[in-house]
Design an enzyme around this catalytic site. Sequence first.
Site, PDB file in Angstrom:
ATOM      1  N   ASP A  71       0.859  -1.199   0.000  1.00 54.75           N
ATOM      2  CA  ASP A  71       0.000   0.000   0.000  1.00 54.75           C
ATOM      3  C   ASP A  71       0.892   1.244   0.000  1.00 54.75           C
ATOM      4  O   ASP A  71       1.846   1.341   0.779  1.00 54.75           O
ATOM      5  CB  ASP A  71      -0.889  -0.047   1.254  1.00 54.75           C
ATOM      6  CG  ASP A  71      -1.961   1.024   1.224  1.00 54.75           C
ATOM      7  OD1 ASP A  71      -3.128   0.664   0.976  1.00 54.75           O
ATOM      8  OD2 ASP A  71      -1.629   2.205   1.451  1.00 54.75           O
TER       9      ASP A  71
ATOM     10  N   ASN B 231      -1.890  12.918  -4.531  1.00 55.61           N
ATOM     11  CA  ASN B 231      -3.030  13.460  -5.295  1.00 55.61           C
ATOM     12  C   ASN B 231      -3.223  14.940  -5.002  1.00 55.61           C
ATOM     13  O   ASN B 231      -3.461  15.752  -5.911  1.00 55.61           O
ATOM     14  CB  ASN B 231      -4.310  12.707  -4.939  1.00 55.61           C
ATOM     15  CG  ASN B 231      -4.461  11.433  -5.751  1.00 55.61           C
ATOM     16  OD1 ASN B 231      -3.959  11.340  -6.861  1.00 55.61           O
ATOM     17  ND2 ASN B 231      -5.126  10.447  -5.180  1.00 55.61           N
TER      18      ASN B 231
ATOM     19  N   HIS C 268      -4.844  14.466  -9.506  1.00 59.22           N
ATOM     20  CA  HIS C 268      -5.240  13.061  -9.674  1.00 59.22           C
ATOM     21  C   HIS C 268      -4.454  12.398 -10.807  1.00 59.22           C
ATOM     22  O   HIS C 268      -4.051  11.235 -10.715  1.00 59.22           O
ATOM     23  CB  HIS C 268      -6.748  13.008  -9.967  1.00 59.22           C
ATOM     24  CG  HIS C 268      -7.363  11.692  -9.663  1.00 59.22           C
ATOM     25  ND1 HIS C 268      -7.728  11.310  -8.389  1.00 59.22           N
ATOM     26  CD2 HIS C 268      -7.652  10.640 -10.457  1.00 59.22           C
ATOM     27  CE1 HIS C 268      -8.236  10.097  -8.421  1.00 59.22           C
ATOM     28  NE2 HIS C 268      -8.200   9.668  -9.666  1.00 59.22           N
TER      29      HIS C 268
ATOM     30  N   ASP D  27      -2.122   9.165 -10.805  1.00 55.71           N
ATOM     31  CA  ASP D  27      -2.242   8.051 -11.769  1.00 55.71           C
ATOM     32  C   ASP D  27      -0.885   7.702 -12.380  1.00 55.71           C
ATOM     33  O   ASP D  27      -0.575   6.523 -12.595  1.00 55.71           O
ATOM     34  CB  ASP D  27      -3.228   8.425 -12.887  1.00 55.71           C
ATOM     35  CG  ASP D  27      -4.674   8.347 -12.425  1.00 55.71           C
ATOM     36  OD1 ASP D  27      -4.909   7.944 -11.266  1.00 55.71           O
ATOM     37  OD2 ASP D  27      -5.569   8.700 -13.215  1.00 55.71           O
TER      38      ASP D  27
ATOM     39  N   GLU E 167      -4.800   2.403  -4.124  1.00 53.69           N
ATOM     40  CA  GLU E 167      -3.324   2.401  -4.058  1.00 53.69           C
ATOM     41  C   GLU E 167      -2.840   1.150  -3.336  1.00 53.69           C
ATOM     42  O   GLU E 167      -1.819   1.149  -2.673  1.00 53.69           O
ATOM     43  CB  GLU E 167      -2.776   3.663  -3.379  1.00 53.69           C
ATOM     44  CG  GLU E 167      -3.703   4.467  -2.482  1.00 53.69           C
ATOM     45  CD  GLU E 167      -4.200   3.730  -1.243  1.00 53.69           C
ATOM     46  OE1 GLU E 167      -5.168   2.964  -1.409  1.00 53.69           O
ATOM     47  OE2 GLU E 167      -3.660   3.923  -0.135  1.00 53.69           O
TER      48      GLU E 167
HETATM   49  N1  LIG Z   1      -4.714   9.186  -8.595  1.00 57.05           N
HETATM   50  C1  LIG Z   1      -5.436   8.219  -8.096  1.00 57.05           C
HETATM   51  N2  LIG Z   1      -5.716   8.197  -6.797  1.00 57.05           N
HETATM   52  C2  LIG Z   1      -6.445   7.204  -6.290  1.00 57.05           C
HETATM   53  C3  LIG Z   1      -6.936   6.180  -7.115  1.00 57.05           C
HETATM   54  N3  LIG Z   1      -7.635   5.327  -6.330  1.00 57.05           N
HETATM   55  C4  LIG Z   1      -7.568   5.794  -5.068  1.00 57.05           C
HETATM   56  N4  LIG Z   1      -6.862   6.939  -5.026  1.00 57.05           N
HETATM   57  C5  LIG Z   1      -6.565   7.813  -3.884  1.00 57.05           C
HETATM   58  O1  LIG Z   1      -5.751   7.123  -2.964  1.00 57.05           O
HETATM   59  C6  LIG Z   1      -5.866   7.810  -1.714  1.00 57.05           C
HETATM   60  C7  LIG Z   1      -5.900   6.812  -0.608  1.00 57.05           C
HETATM   61  O2  LIG Z   1      -5.950   7.484   0.574  1.00 57.05           O
HETATM   62  P1  LIG Z   1      -5.922   6.811   2.002  1.00 57.05           P
HETATM   63  O3  LIG Z   1      -6.737   5.533   1.934  1.00 57.05           O
HETATM   64  O4  LIG Z   1      -6.310   7.825   2.993  1.00 57.05           O
HETATM   65  O5  LIG Z   1      -4.470   6.346   2.205  1.00 57.05           O
HETATM   66  P2  LIG Z   1      -3.104   7.125   2.146  1.00 57.05           P
HETATM   67  O6  LIG Z   1      -3.279   8.584   1.895  1.00 57.05           O
HETATM   68  O7  LIG Z   1      -2.245   6.419   1.120  1.00 57.05           O
HETATM   69  O8  LIG Z   1      -2.567   6.895   3.568  1.00 57.05           O
HETATM   70  P3  LIG Z   1      -1.944   5.588   4.219  1.00 57.05           P
HETATM   71  O9  LIG Z   1      -2.372   4.419   3.395  1.00 57.05           O
HETATM   72  O10 LIG Z   1      -2.508   5.554   5.590  1.00 57.05           O
HETATM   73  O11 LIG Z   1      -0.472   5.762   4.223  1.00 57.05           O
HETATM   74  C8  LIG Z   1      -7.139   8.646  -1.798  1.00 57.05           C
HETATM   75  O12 LIG Z   1      -6.773  10.004  -1.886  1.00 57.05           O
HETATM   76  C9  LIG Z   1      -7.772   8.193  -3.119  1.00 57.05           C
HETATM   77  O13 LIG Z   1      -8.469   9.239  -3.748  1.00 57.05           O
HETATM   78  C10 LIG Z   1      -6.631   6.226  -8.509  1.00 57.05           C
HETATM   79  O14 LIG Z   1      -7.008   5.362  -9.320  1.00 57.05           O
HETATM   80  N5  LIG Z   1      -5.882   7.246  -8.951  1.00 57.05           N
END
Ligand SMILES: Nc1nc2c(ncn2[C@@H]2O[C@H](COP(=O)(O)OP(=O)(O)OP(=O)(O)O)[C@@H](O)[C@H]2O)c(=O)[nH]1
Length: 315
Positions: free
Chosen positions: A188, A196, A201, A205, A231
């Site tokens: 992860d 982002n 975004h 990606d 992610e």
């Molecule tokens: N660019 C992009 N962002 C994505 C996609 N899918 C999910 N995300 C983003 O991934 C982020 C995940 O955030 P969190 O689950 O809070 O996790 P994190 O910020 O990585 O924090 P930790 O996992 O706790 O380290 C969110 O901002 C989602 O919008 C995608 O396909 N593309």
Amino acid sequence: MIKHDKEADFNLKSLIIKGLEISPDCFVVMQGEENKILYCNHTFADIFGSTNDQLVGVTNKTLLKQAWQTKRGINIETQDFDEWMARVNELHKVKEVNQFETDLTDGRWFRMTRMNLEQDIKIYFGVDITELKKLQHDLEIAVQQIERLANTDALTNISNRRFFEVISEKKFAIAKRYHKDFSVMLLDIDHFKKVNDNYGHEGGDDVLKALARMCTDMVRNTDTLCRIGGEEFVVLLPETNLKKAYILAERIRLAINKHDFYIVNLKCTVGISVSIGVSAIKEEDENVRDILNRADAALYMAKKVGRNRAISKKE
Ligand SMILES: Nc1nc2c(ncn2[C@@H]2O[C@H](COP(=O)(O)OP(=O)(O)OP(=O)(O)O)[C@@H](O)[C@H]2O)c(=O)[nH]1
């Protein structure tokens, strides 16, 4: 039903033969133990590069052997023609009407219908099904493509969660059945939300795509890498014990941590880190969920104690 009308003086037999002569379908009549050709139409003779007259009196075996030797006419794929011919003869002795498909060396396909009549006569009628075969082939390709798309993550082009659900159970079942090593790695991205937020975004990606490419290059082709969440990624590692899986996890983590991820739109780079949870199959595991739960707990721990690390969980 056409009635034979003597007064109208038409010869039904010659009309039928005329019809067969202009038919795009093939027709042949054979007789006797040797299956000598009594009659064949133009389409049939043409398949073998002959005329109707040339083929009358020729045995089926002679005709097919020539086709086999010259690779002209029917496609016969065998090393031993006599053995192949004996098998065909056996099949064609059966009284009932039967159908079979045959392909020609020019790429055409015919669906043949055979019927055995009295006086040891056999008739074969073949319909050109080349177009049908092409459609069937195109359909198979389309189905394969749909299947591939349904199993592929559109952004990163690696396998998706749908594929993971099926393949992970299969790989687990194989490892359990044959008492093989099997490990799972959950990866992860740390604070991906910030990527982002800071790079947009599309920038996020770009990072996801590059990370998927990096991981693909670092695992074996017998391993399975899937994107199972925004992610979150998983790697299934058959024939790999916990120790080796952990070494790989660390190698991946370090490589990602060192890498400069290029953000296309902003023409800049960004550094990221990942947390990884690793676990391996245990004797008492009943399904892949059991391993995944441990990997998930290890990942949670990695996040909790500061991120940018791999943790393996035995129990
Ligand atoms: N660019 C992009 N962002 C994505 C996609 N899918 C999910 N995300 C983003 O991934 C982020 C995940 O955030 P969190 O689950 O809070 O996790 P994190 O910020 O990585 O924090 P930790 O996992 O706790 O380290 C969110 O901002 C989602 O919008 C995608 O396909 N593309």
